[in-house]
Design an enzyme around this catalytic site. Structure first.
Site, PDB file in Angstrom:
ATOM      1  N   ALA A 148       0.824  -1.216   0.000  1.00 12.52           N
ATOM      2  CA  ALA A 148       0.000   0.000   0.000  1.00 12.52           C
ATOM      3  C   ALA A 148       0.861   1.271   0.000  1.00 12.52           C
ATOM      4  CB  ALA A 148      -0.935  -0.022   1.194  1.00 12.52           C
ATOM      5  N   HIS A 149       0.207   2.399  -0.037  1.00  5.36           N
ATOM      6  CA  HIS A 149       0.916   3.680  -0.140  1.00  5.36           C
ATOM      7  C   HIS A 149       1.750   3.991   1.104  1.00  5.36           C
ATOM      8  CE1 HIS A 149      -2.991   5.951   1.247  1.00  5.36           C
ATOM      9  NE2 HIS A 149      -2.793   4.878   1.943  1.00  5.36           N
TER      10      HIS A 149
END
Lengths: 348, 348, 348
Positions: free
Chosen positions: A244-245
């Site tokens: 994920a980011h």
């Protein structure tokens, strides 16, 4: 592949013990190898397979030279490290058999923006799209139908398999391998609830993949909201993994298939996440942490910890609980008996 | 990005408190921001970071105007909602930095069937394929290498990233975003066992995605056997999610990465499925149901329920069981002791 | 679709009971069907829906001919097997509505190496890439943007959806279906730790998919290190599944979405892996093994075993443990009481 035993022995600096110099056509495990194939003893626990193997030649450890009890009398190449020698032979074979890609001239069906820079001896396959300002390093190969976004950068000697997507401003170091269908730089999953609606938080950061990282097929690595999502040098990521980011992954980690690492988490160096593991957002895993398959890790995890379970516990504890769980029916019955006895007594 | 503090303040209707009107080059969190970057206090729990931040300017809540104790004396823009103001600034930056796509004329390497309809100011990127009878709405952007099947429809102002596949007859509403590699309208997984063989049940339904849905990268949404698989307006789906055939997802749901929703299940509005959750087939989750990470939900779940575990239980119960599980070794030992005592007594 | 009841009845060799010969425009479930749609009773447990259905015609089992109590008086077609008859009708509809693909001449935007062989009446869509020495069987369809690697082989009557990647030397049997975005033949995940670095073990094997296998969207199947990864005839694999290197899957297995099967594992025939299951490396599952959703199987599993849980136990045991787990709070309290009593007594 057609190699004489002598050629192979010289290739791996091994000592050949054989009455003939037969030609080898391929390689295989001890169980499956035929008389034209080379095999190897990678682990002593498979030593009994030597008695029945049909292999045309076997790689054995140097220290086996004085062992006449192996039950194998065919050609042998003795090497210090059989696994490593076998890998070197595989590499030699791969060099020959792997499809060659035309270097220097992009395929006529590729679309390459005039401002993009293609390194020396790089290869851009059929149907690829290389956008404005993108850069492909020397000797890097783009298989067909890959997408390289605006101002994205690919280092030297990279191997980008078909249909990889590398979005704008993202960056790959040297000798990075990305397998087919993987997406690097998709928007992070970020929304702000405003008046009952999930308003999109723009994801204007990027992804940086350091040198010698390998990424499997159909994996996704999201760009950061601001700043970077970063994968450390030498880390190997399997298929269908989600990063994920704003995640930071350290160096030389192993992240097995279908793992999900949630936003802003940090992994130290040499972390191992087994298949289908989940790491919660904002978790911080120390160096050399190991998380067992299907487990869920969260919070701060100290260096060297071994975790298991969902939610994860220390591995030893989780294993003990798993064993005790199996005794739950017995415990339940015992408890019932004790309670009944107590009741019986109190009624007396 | 180069903006003066005055410009930014007017952008978010904020009150600027600063002795200078410096130029800001970017944005970042309080910990990472440099003197040329703007930051914000999104949550009071990070208030101590104000003492050490190097940010060139910080967005603070209006109610902080009368607090001299923050340990921060640099430029400030006071706003009613710092998170929302920061999102607006990100949107402004994004508008500038995001790659622009040529509008109105499809890329010459795209294949567009003569019967397909392209909306005004729409954009069709290099290598895209738009099949017979397909429709692309006004202002919608197809990044390169996307596939739009026969008679599929894309609404207005949509953003379709590279290598998205939208199969025949499926439909996207307005302002839908689909990230790279996602497949919408693949066949549902349906077979009928006949004489020992799994005979394929044709999947002749379709997928309907309502307006303002966002779908992450490499996600899959299957078409219905007959009728529709439907994703409600405003729902946000992350990467690598599986939505099976005939599923109905309500409005404004959040479906995090690697979730799988099995066939014919129904989710109400504002449901939240955390990472790696599984929802069994024919389940029915009410409005505002929340399912914790790696959990497995099934059956009928009432409005507002919070579930955890695999199989899932009410969250509070699951948490208590998780804690009690940790006491299982102790319970086992105690029980052993009690039983031994009993035996000892009965032997007396 | 426009079919009279007589046409449909003759199609499925059914007995029509109707006063009219209305025209049917589509099909749907009993609950959703309109007066112009055909429906069917697939399972007796839905028998009450017959009282309220609006369907224009219903398929009923032959043995229902003598039942006047169904509360349904509209047109009926009696058939021996309603589910199978319905599937046949769906197939008829599909044939008409499914997009047709031009046969015999590849799309002008496809790149096909001069040495590749295209079978009779095969179809190669826009933007496809077919590499050196690849073979496409008679009547097989490649949707747009697919990739067929060097010397890869596709059998006859295959259906390859958009953006599938089939890497070099891999092979599909006849009548195989592969959905969009799936990658077959990506490198297996194999490294050897040498001097602190994970050295790549070349993956020079291949993947063989036997006849009548169907593979969902965005799934990944890795090539073997040496030898083959093999999927047995008639097996059906769902979306987002991971099959690792050197895995052998038997015939007629069902592998549901998001399952991961780790390296060198073997599945017998007719194995069922429910959603999100993990199978550890080197596991050996016998014929007809069933593993419940989100479970983790490992080791040797005998024929016909039904497993559940992570790590998996026999299903019956796992279900009992799940129930007993719910009694853990009660057990804990009882045990506390017993201990307190004992303490009280011993103090007397």
């Amino acid at each position: 592949m057609k190699l004489t035993l002598k050629e192979i022995a010289s290739w791996v600096s091994g000592e050949l013990k054989s009455s003939t110099n037969i030609v080898i056509h391929g390689v295989a495990g001890l169980e499956l190898a035929t008389s034209k194939e080379l095999s190897y003893l990678g682990n002593v626990k498979y030593i009994d397979l030597l008695k029945t193997t049909q292999a045309g030649c076997v790689l054995l450890p140097l220290e086996f030279k004085s062992r006449p009890d192996l039950g194998y009398s065919g050609p042998v190449i003795y090497v210090p490290n059989t696994q490593w020698a076998f890998v070197q032979i595989l590499r030699g074979i791969e060099k020959e058999y792997k499809p060659k890609h035309p270097r220097g001239t992009p395929h006529p069906t590729a679309f390459i923006h005039p401002t993009a820079k293609l390194g020396k001896h790089s290869s851009v396959g059929a149907g690829c799209v290389v956008e404005e300002g993108a850069e492909i390093g020397d000797f890097s190969v783009l298989y067909p139908q890959a997408y390289v976004g605006h101002h994205a950068k690919i280092g030297k000697h990279c191997l980008i398999y078909p249909q990889v997507v590398l979005r704008e401003n993202c960056e790959l170091g040297d000798r990075v391998i990305v397998h087919a269908g993987t997406v690097i730089g998709s928007d992070g999953y970020g929304y702000l609830l405003q008046n009952g609606k999930h308003e999109k938080i723009p994801q204007i950061g990027r992804v940086v993949i350091e040198e010698e990282v390998e990424i499997g097929a159909n994996t996704t690595i999201d760009r950061a909201t601001t700043g970077e999502t970063r994968i450390g040098a030498g880390t190997k990521i399997d298929n269908l993994v989600q990063i994920a980011h704003n995640v930071k992954v350290g160096k030389n980690c192993l992240i097995i298939s279908q793992v999900g690492v949630a936003g802003s988490s940090e992994l130290g160096d040499s972390v191992v996440l087994a298949g289908q593991v989940g790491v919660a957002d904002h978790a911080k895993l120390g160096n050399r942490v190991v998380v067992g398959a299907q487990s869920g890790a969260m919070g701060n995890v100290p260096d060297g910890a071994i975790l298991f379970g969902s939610p994860a516990r220390p591995h030893r504890e989780a294993m003990r609980l798993h064993a005790l769980l199996g005794k739950l029916p017995e415990m339940y019955e015992t408890l019932k008996k004790l309670t009944q006895e107590r009741r019986a007594k109190s009624e007396i």
